[in-house]
Write a protein that holds these residues in place. Structure first.
Motif, PDB file in Angstrom:
ATOM      1  N   LEU A  14       0.818  -1.222   0.000  1.00  0.00           N
ATOM      2  CA  LEU A  14       0.000   0.000   0.000  1.00  0.00           C
ATOM      3  C   LEU A  14       0.850   1.270   0.000  1.00  0.00           C
ATOM      4  N   ARG A  15       2.170   1.103  -0.071  1.00  0.00           N
ATOM      5  CA  ARG A  15       2.991   2.294  -0.250  1.00  0.00           C
ATOM      6  C   ARG A  15       2.747   2.904  -1.644  1.00  0.00           C
ATOM      7  N   PHE A  16       2.134   2.127  -2.530  1.00  0.00           N
ATOM      8  CA  PHE A  16       1.826   2.670  -3.865  1.00  0.00           C
ATOM      9  C   PHE A  16       0.560   3.539  -3.859  1.00  0.00           C
ATOM     10  N   THR A  17      -0.038   3.694  -2.693  1.00  0.00           N
ATOM     11  CA  THR A  17      -1.196   4.578  -2.561  1.00  0.00           C
ATOM     12  C   THR A  17      -0.752   6.030  -2.737  1.00  0.00           C
ATOM     13  N   SER A  18      -1.479   6.773  -3.582  1.00  0.00           N
ATOM     14  CA  SER A  18      -1.154   8.195  -3.698  1.00  0.00           C
ATOM     15  C   SER A  18      -1.862   8.933  -2.574  1.00  0.00           C
ATOM     16  N   HIS A  19      -1.494  10.189  -2.387  1.00  0.00           N
ATOM     17  CA  HIS A  19      -2.109  10.924  -1.285  1.00  0.00           C
ATOM     18  C   HIS A  19      -3.617  11.085  -1.498  1.00  0.00           C
ATOM     19  N   ARG A  20      -3.996  11.350  -2.759  1.00  0.00           N
ATOM     20  CA  ARG A  20      -5.436  11.480  -3.052  1.00  0.00           C
ATOM     21  C   ARG A  20      -6.182  10.182  -2.750  1.00  0.00           C
ATOM     22  N   ASP A  21      -5.547   9.049  -3.097  1.00  0.00           N
ATOM     23  CA  ASP A  21      -6.154   7.752  -2.813  1.00  0.00           C
ATOM     24  C   ASP A  21      -6.350   7.589  -1.307  1.00  0.00           C
ATOM     25  N   PHE A  22      -5.327   7.973  -0.568  1.00  0.00           N
ATOM     26  CA  PHE A  22      -5.423   7.846   0.885  1.00  0.00           C
ATOM     27  C   PHE A  22      -6.568   8.695   1.424  1.00  0.00           C
ATOM     28  N   ALA A  85      -9.425  -0.184  12.263  1.00  0.00           N
ATOM     29  CA  ALA A  85     -10.143  -1.372  11.801  1.00  0.00           C
ATOM     30  C   ALA A  85     -10.866  -1.110  10.480  1.00  0.00           C
ATOM     31  N   SER A  86     -11.196   0.150  10.208  1.00  0.00           N
ATOM     32  CA  SER A  86     -11.913   0.490   8.977  1.00  0.00           C
ATOM     33  C   SER A  86     -10.984   0.772   7.806  1.00  0.00           C
ATOM     34  N   MET A  87      -9.696   0.813   8.044  1.00  0.00           N
ATOM     35  CA  MET A  87      -8.744   1.094   6.958  1.00  0.00           C
ATOM     36  C   MET A  87      -8.122  -0.202   6.471  1.00  0.00           C
ATOM     37  N   PRO A  88      -7.727  -0.243   5.206  1.00  0.00           N
ATOM     38  CA  PRO A  88      -7.075  -1.462   4.710  1.00  0.00           C
ATOM     39  C   PRO A  88      -5.744  -1.696   5.431  1.00  0.00           C
ATOM     40  N   ASP A  89      -5.373  -2.973   5.549  1.00  0.00           N
ATOM     41  CA  ASP A  89      -4.097  -3.308   6.181  1.00  0.00           C
ATOM     42  C   ASP A  89      -2.970  -2.655   5.421  1.00  0.00           C
ATOM     43  N   GLY A  90      -2.095  -1.996   6.147  1.00  0.00           N
ATOM     44  CA  GLY A  90      -0.982  -1.297   5.505  1.00  0.00           C
ATOM     45  C   GLY A  90      -1.156   0.194   5.661  1.00  0.00           C
ATOM     46  N   LEU A  91      -2.403   0.653   5.563  1.00  0.00           N
ATOM     47  CA  LEU A  91      -2.703   2.039   5.915  1.00  0.00           C
ATOM     48  C   LEU A  91      -3.214   1.972   7.346  1.00  0.00           C
ATOM     49  N   ASP A  92      -2.270   1.983   8.284  1.00  0.00           N
ATOM     50  CA  ASP A  92      -2.628   1.727   9.676  1.00  0.00           C
ATOM     51  C   ASP A  92      -2.620   3.025  10.466  1.00  0.00           C
TER      52      ASP A  92
ATOM     53  N   ILE B  21      -1.060   1.988  -7.867  1.00  0.00           N
ATOM     54  CA  ILE B  21      -2.025   1.443  -6.902  1.00  0.00           C
ATOM     55  C   ILE B  21      -3.076   0.571  -7.581  1.00  0.00           C
ATOM     56  N   GLN B  22      -3.368   0.840  -8.869  1.00  0.00           N
ATOM     57  CA  GLN B  22      -4.401   0.071  -9.552  1.00  0.00           C
ATOM     58  C   GLN B  22      -4.015  -1.400  -9.760  1.00  0.00           C
ATOM     59  N   TYR B  23      -2.749  -1.735  -9.594  1.00  0.00           N
ATOM     60  CA  TYR B  23      -2.319  -3.125  -9.818  1.00  0.00           C
ATOM     61  C   TYR B  23      -2.105  -3.891  -8.508  1.00  0.00           C
ATOM     62  N   VAL B  24      -2.381  -3.223  -7.382  1.00  0.00           N
ATOM     63  CA  VAL B  24      -1.969  -3.751  -6.093  1.00  0.00           C
ATOM     64  C   VAL B  24      -3.053  -4.581  -5.401  1.00  0.00           C
ATOM     65  N   GLY B  25      -4.331  -4.320  -5.731  1.00  0.00           N
ATOM     66  CA  GLY B  25      -5.413  -5.085  -5.111  1.00  0.00           C
ATOM     67  C   GLY B  25      -5.655  -4.644  -3.672  1.00  0.00           C
TER      68      GLY B  25
END
Lengths: 270, 641
Positions: A14-22, A85-92, B21-25
């Motif tokens: 989940l480090r590939f999450t962009s800030h907007r995604d977060f 608990a409501s956030m995906p694992d990795g975004l803790d 992120i779109q490929y990460v699931g």
């Protein structure tokens, strides 16, 4: 209104999450865990969330910060638990304190980064670091929205050292053995100097070219101590204030006085 | 034996691509099951980018229906952008699922949902990246069964060489039936190999296996007949119809992506099917009869879905949402329930009808009344009779007057260009209509800053509609007509500046037309385009008309046909159409009569409110109309705090 400051992480894939995604994920988590959010005024009200200084897409982080405003007081510890608990694992969501001081963003003046360079030997890394540190300025280029930009990556670097990252048993796994770890303390400046700019600088000064992309993680963010080259926990003043004056009805009112932390992102426009 | 995740190899490529992120699931509500705990494994694909594919309701429904079953797993895969495709080829990383990053080639089925024909080249990219031979003839037991579904599958002939089978109609029960057949065949030790499995599927009469049918042609290029080439294979393949939507409340746990996607909302399908009878509309023709979800079923899905997702918007989906028999109570009930929670409600696909303004007002109690969209589709009264879009100009003006009078500031109008029998004059009347809309709007609102946007695209005749015989307008004529309309709007000194004009040029429509009404010979064009680098044809920046035309010129003349033959040529009653052996339930003679009625400008009513007009679907498919009212209301939710 109660304000709560949170520390959160971007770990693993989940480090590939962009800030907007977060941001979107976080605002949905606020709904799922029924946090009594304060909303901005206007036709399209937005929950009041101030984000500070987000790590770039693709880099991990153990030290991201944000602040939320609530209409009713909540216990920070249980709030943290239900949000996490409501956030995906990795975004803790790893820490929550009630805001008792102003200017969280003012206490985020530097970051500590770890750059894991698989396939790079320690002597090679040390040599490159020495060359980088010896230079007065290190010009690097970065592609931005407005084209190629050239700036100095050296001045913002407070500390840079190379450590051995090879793990035990590495000898059995050829090709994976060599691994240098760079520990970097960098001052927040404009333009921001990011870990990949320092990597570009190492390539420019010492031809250091890792065979695989570096795994980069922000370990800490806080107020820079210029003498020691370390950063201090930016939530510590709030925590100390809470210990000194545990929450009471009056205390909660008093805590609403300050302005929200100045973050990189405005709270929805009115 | 478990298959290995390709993620470690993919991860090294991700820092070099756009929006990794779109490929990460790892989306909220996604499911990963242990490989060895299941004996039937589906890879479900939407053949477009993740941002378009993830919100697709069809894939989401089947993903959940399959994963709920013991011993069955389903994972999702989407088209990768060319930047990642190049890296995957260089580093030999195969097409993967986003759930557990398992290689697509290891699954039993690769099910691909085609909402549009423009995804065909992406299918070929995926097959190649997955290591699955491009053509069905070259595949062995080692390879997944490649299955096509979605609306485009109602004429799968252009991709007949590349797929193993196709399912037409609703997928919920079909995927379970197919799962059962695969499970039994595997349990028996895969007797007879791949052909036996495909034969067992074909025998049901509801899975189409193209290779079991031979297409014979006449000297002039038309089809003479399509005939089964092995005994036990039925002459025609029937569509699937799910009855009682309340029994299929999917998706129950909609996927919530981290990446930004085209729709970020909790969608509830409030009914399936449409019998308005618009003659251009393939969706309305192939999804009959109308089957409503009950008001209480809708309320339940919204409540559970919002809890499971945290979405801020609810979309009430269908082909014409305001036609639900209890839509007023649904809208009011939901607006009452969620007024405090800042949940937005949206009702896409509404008709030109003043009642819809009341609905729209209900849905925007606290919010901003920015824009309303209507689709008159045709500019003149005459052409609207041809297409059976029963809206008079009076209706439209009355509707927009109500809208502007209620504080709405912008009205968007959707039209088509190139409809059968259309002349320049029919299209130029769109400008007159927009002018009247603005004039009326200024009058009732007392404001000059109201707007009307005209959005117009080229019409593409589709299989299983009354217009399946119609000539398509050439792209040159489409463009010329649109240019005249633009000039007419621009030239209007008094109103022109209040009218926005958006249009699509006619070229992509010609390719869509070729693929929509194409036969097996068109497969050669698709393959040539893919090999020449064609990808993501639904995206303006990737689509190349010239590439399609030059590939068609290289491949089609060998068959004695060309692009015009497939697109601008009118078909006669006697012609065998490539999709005639796929049974949508519509009676071909009824379709022909409706086509003749269109040419005579005769309208046909909706069978929900008037007697049956014998389109053929209900008796042929043994189905019936399922509509309310139930008389029930949505009660306020008990507040648990």
């Amino acid at each position: 209104m109660q304000r709560i400051r949170l520390r959160y992480t971007k770990r693993g894939r989940l480090r590939f999450t962009s800030h907007r995604d977060f941001q979107r994920a976080f605002e949905r988590a606020l709904r799922r865990s029924e946090v009594p959010m304060a909303y901005s005024a206007g036709f399209t009200p937005h929950p009041k969330v101030s984000y500070a200084n987000a790590a770039p897409t693709g880099t991990g982080s153990e030290a991201e910060f944000l602040e939320i405003a609530l209409t009713e007081p909540r216990d920070p510890a249980s709030l943290r638990e239900s949000l996490d608990a409501s956030m995906p694992d990795g975004l803790d969501i790893v820490e929550a304190v009630e805001a008792r001081t102003s200017g969280l963003a003012d206490r985020l003046t530097a970051s500590v980064w770890e750059l894991r360079l698989d396939g790079v030997g320690l002597p090679e890394a040390r040599q490159a670091v020495a060359a980088f540190l010896a230079a007065e300025t290190v010009e690097v280029e970065r592609r931005t929205k407005n084209g190629l930009r050239t700036f100095d990556a050296r001045a913002a670097v407070v500390r840079l050292e190379a450590l051995d990252g090879a793990f035990e048993g590495a000898a059995d796994r050829p090709g994976l053995g060599a691994c240098a770890i760079l520990r970097l303390v960098v001052r927040h400046s404009t333009p921001a100097v990011r870990p990949d700019d320092v990597l570009s600088g190492l390539r420019a000064t010492a031809d250091l070219a890792p065979p695989v992309p570096a795994a980069v993680t922000r370990l800490a963010q806080g107020l820079l101590n210029e003498e020691t080259g370390t950063v201090t926990d930016p939530l510590a003043p709030d925590r100390e204030a809470v210990t000194a004056a545990p929450p009471t009805a009056a205390g909660l009112t008093a805590a609403t006085g300050g302005s929200p932390a100045r973050g990189g992102v405005p709270e929805g426009s009115a | 034996m478990p298959v290995e995740s390709v993620f470690p190899r993919l991860e090294a490529l991700l820092p070099h691509v756009q929006k990794p992120i779109q490929y990460v699931g790892g989306e909220l509500n996604s499911t990963v099951k242990p490989w060895d705990s299941c004996d039937v494994r589906w890879a479900l694909m939407y053949p477009d980018a993740y941002e378009v594919g993830l919100p697709n309701q069809g894939v989401m429904i089947l993903y959940e229906v399959l994963n709920e079953r013991e011993g069955v797993l389903a994972e999702r895969t989407y088209s990768v952008w060319p930047d990642l495709e190049a890296l995957m080829r260089e580093h030999r990383v195969p097409q993967f699922t986003v759930d557990a990053h398992r290689p697509v080639g290891a699954f039993d089925v690769l099910g691909v949902s085609f909402s549009t024909e423009l995804g065909y080249t992406n299918l070929l990219t995926t097959l190649d990246l997955a290591g699955i031979p491009m053509e069905t003839a070259d595949r062995t037991e080692e390879h997944p069964v490649v299955l096509a579904g979605g609306h485009a599958a109602f004429n799968p002939e252009p991709i007949a060489d590349f797929i193993d089978c196709a399912v037409i109609g609703d997928g919920e029960q079909a995927v379970l039936e197919i799962t059962g057949i695969i499970r039994a065949w595997k349990a028996e030790g895969r007797p007879g190999g791949r052909d036996e499995l495909l034969f067992r599927l074909a025998k049901t009469g509801s899975v189409y296996v193209p290779k079991f049918y031979d297409v014979e042609y006449l000297p002039d290029g038309r089809i003479s007949r399509v005939v089964p080439n092995r005994s036990g294979v039925p002459w025609r393949v029937a569509k699937h119809t799910v009855m009682d939507l309340d029994e299929w409340p999917y998706p129950k746990q909609p996927l919530v992506p981290l990446a930004e996607t085209v729709h970020e909302r909790m969608s509830v399908e409030i009914f399936r099917g449409c019998t308005r009878g618009c003659r251009f509309c393939q969706a309305g023709m192939i999804t009959r009869p109308v089957r409503e979800r009950s008001i209480t079923g809708i309320g339940d899905m919204v409540e559970k879905g919002l809890k499971a997702t945290g979405f801020e918007e609810v979309g009430l989906l269908s082909l014409s949402s305001a036609d639900h028999s209890e839509i007023g109570d649904v809208a009011k009930g939901l607006a009452d329930r969620y007024e405090e929670d800042k949940i937005g409600l949206s009702l896409p696909s509404t008709r030109v009808d003043a009642f819809n303004i009341d609905l729209a007002n209900e849905l925007t109690r606290n919010g901003r009344r920015s824009g309303l969209t209507f689709a008159p589709e045709g500019g003149s009264e005459r052409i609207r009779k041809v297409i059976n879009k029963m809206v008079s100009e009076e209706d439209l003006i009355r509707t927009v007057a109500t809208a502007y009078g209620n504080g709405w500031r912008q009205v968007k109008l959707y039209f088509m260009c190139g409809l059968p029998t259309e002349t320049d004059e029919d299209v130029l009347q769109i400008a007159d209509m927009a002018t009247k809309v603005i004039a009326k709007g200024r009058e009732v609102s007392g404001k000059n800053d109201i707007r009307c946007t005209v959005s117009i695209g080229g019409f593409v005749p589709k299989p299983h509609t009354p217009f399946q015989w119609a000539p398509q307008l050439s792209s040159e004529d489409t463009d010329a007509r649109l240019e005249k309309l633009r000039e007419r709007i621009r030239g209007d000194k008094k109103y022109g500046r209040s009218i926005g004009f958006r249009y699509h040029d006619g070229k992509p429509g010609i390719v869509e037309g070729l693929l929509s009404r194409g036969d097996r010979r068109v497969g050669a064009v698709i393959r040539a385009v893919y090999e020449d680098g064609g990808r993501f044809d639904g995206w303006r920046e990737h689509f190349s008309y010239d590439r399609w035309m030059s590939c068609a010129e290289k491949t089609l003349p060998g068959f004695g046909v060309d692009v015009d033959w497939y697109t601008t040529r009118e078909r006669a009653y006697e012609e065998v159409l490539p999709w005639d052996h796929l049974d949508s339930g519509l009676d071909k003679d009824w379709l022909w009569e409706d086509w003749q009625d269109a040419l005579d400008e005769t309208e046909v009513e909706d069978c929900r409110w008037t007697p049956c007009f014998d389109c053929g679907v209900c008796p042929q498919m043994d189905t019936h109309i399922q509509i309310g009212p139930t008389g029930k209301k949505l009660l306020p939710l008990t507040v648990v705090k």
